[in-house]
Design a protein around this motif. Structure first.
Motif, mmCIF file in Angstrom:
data_model
loop_
_atom_site.group_PDB
_atom_site.id
_atom_site.type_symbol
_atom_site.label_atom_id
_atom_site.label_comp_id
_atom_site.label_asym_id
_atom_site.label_seq_id
_atom_site.Cartn_x
_atom_site.Cartn_y
_atom_site.Cartn_z
ATOM 1 N N TRP A 1 33.217 20.729 83.365
ATOM 2 C CA TRP A 1 32.500 21.377 82.282
ATOM 3 C C TRP A 1 31.143 21.853 82.792
ATOM 4 O O TRP A 1 30.420 21.102 83.442
ATOM 5 C CB TRP A 1 32.334 20.444 81.094
ATOM 6 C CG TRP A 1 33.580 20.385 80.252
ATOM 7 C CD1 TRP A 1 34.683 19.637 80.486
ATOM 8 C CD2 TRP A 1 33.840 21.136 79.057
ATOM 9 N NE1 TRP A 1 35.637 19.871 79.520
ATOM 10 C CE2 TRP A 1 35.137 20.783 78.629
ATOM 11 C CE3 TRP A 1 33.105 22.066 78.322
ATOM 12 C CZ2 TRP A 1 35.717 21.328 77.486
ATOM 13 C CZ3 TRP A 1 33.673 22.609 77.178
ATOM 14 C CH2 TRP A 1 34.968 22.245 76.766
ATOM 15 N N PHE B 1 34.920 24.870 80.290
ATOM 16 C CA PHE B 1 35.486 24.209 81.463
ATOM 17 C C PHE B 1 35.915 25.262 82.478
ATOM 18 O O PHE B 1 36.159 26.425 82.144
ATOM 19 C CB PHE B 1 36.642 23.270 81.102
ATOM 20 C CG PHE B 1 37.800 23.917 80.401
ATOM 21 C CD1 PHE B 1 38.842 24.493 81.123
ATOM 22 C CD2 PHE B 1 37.870 23.941 79.013
ATOM 23 C CE1 PHE B 1 39.916 25.081 80.486
ATOM 24 C CE2 PHE B 1 38.945 24.520 78.356
ATOM 25 C CZ PHE B 1 39.968 25.095 79.097
ATOM 26 N N GLU C 1 31.707 16.838 79.007
ATOM 27 C CA GLU C 1 32.620 17.438 78.048
ATOM 28 C C GLU C 1 32.168 17.103 76.629
ATOM 29 O O GLU C 1 31.896 15.939 76.324
ATOM 30 C CB GLU C 1 34.045 16.926 78.261
ATOM 31 C CG GLU C 1 35.043 17.485 77.284
ATOM 32 C CD GLU C 1 36.448 16.953 77.506
ATOM 33 O OE1 GLU C 1 37.324 17.267 76.680
ATOM 34 O OE2 GLU C 1 36.668 16.233 78.499
#
Length: 236
Positions: A195, A154, A228
């Motif tokens: 992300w 991230f 993610e």
């Protein structure tokens, strides 16, 4: 609470936001144990209420004659715990992210300088952020030199427009998480907490083990936004 624990361990991956996958059987067992204790507690409370009712009936034989009915209770009832448990199921706490990473911005002391095993053949080579950082900062053999690597994490931002691909590393659970991050150059910064998968080449910045060697730097060739992962943490 038992229902919430079993729900997140049996029917979702939400438990991975807080603990490693290897702890799943223990969480399931604990959830089952909590459920059994809850059933026993409910049965005991029901038996106690029925016993109170029988005692009240024998203690006041003249209530019918006077038209009175007395209600006896053992004390104030405890508030139900169901609302907070329901909230846990409907709104699970998020995984740790940029705020947790920001708490560890201070550079950790350099330890373990030495040679690392050679990377597998073929480019790009997929590495965890932690593995890339260890090789970049501590590998006296410079195994990253000239290799194209691919990192996923991230986005966090630093001073002066710098940005990093970041991951949290856990040994057991989220409580012991530590931060690893790689500075990305030659690419525009995505939004914080996005992300991304970054492909690029290591940019050496100092002698292995020195303060100048970290945080490690990657000259990006591509930056691609990704979803993610269900398990957002890297493992030791």
């Amino acid at each position: 609470m038992a229902a919430a624990m079993l729900r997140i361990t049996l029917f979702s991956d939400l438990y991975l936001w807080d603990v490693q996958a290897g702890l799943r059987p223990y969480l399931i067992a604990f959830g089952v144990l909590l459920g059994l204790l809850g059933v026993l507690a409910a049965a005991w409370a029901r038996a106690a209420r029925e016993g109170d009712g029988y005692a009240d009936g024998n203690a006041h034989p003249d209530e019918g004659a006077h038209g009175h009915a007395h209600s006896h209770t053992a004390g104030p009832r405890l508030a139900s715990s169901r609302p907070p448990v329901s909230a846990l199921q409907l709104f699970p706490p998020p995984a740790l992210g940029p705020y947790s990473a920001a708490r560890e911005d201070a550079q950790r002391a350099a330890v373990g300088v030495g040679t690392f095993p050679a990377l597998p053949p073929g480019d790009p080579v997929d590495l965890s952020v932690a593995a890339f950082g260890s090789r970049a900062v501590y590998d006296s053999g410079r195994s990253l030199q000239g290799r194209t690597v691919r990192l996923t994490g991230f986005v966090t931002h630093g001073d002066g427009g710098t940005w990093y691909v970041t991951r949290l590393l856990v040994s057991c659970c989220a409580a012991d998480a530590t931060t690893n991050k790689v500075r990305v150059r030659s690419a525009d910064a995505p939004a914080t907490d996005t992300w991304v998968t970054v492909t690029g080449i290591w940019h050496p910045t100092g002698k292995p083990g020195s303060a100048a060697a970290g945080p490690p730097v990657l000259d990006a060739t591509t930056v691609r936004q990704v979803e993610e992962p269900s398990d957002p943490y890297e493992k030791r």
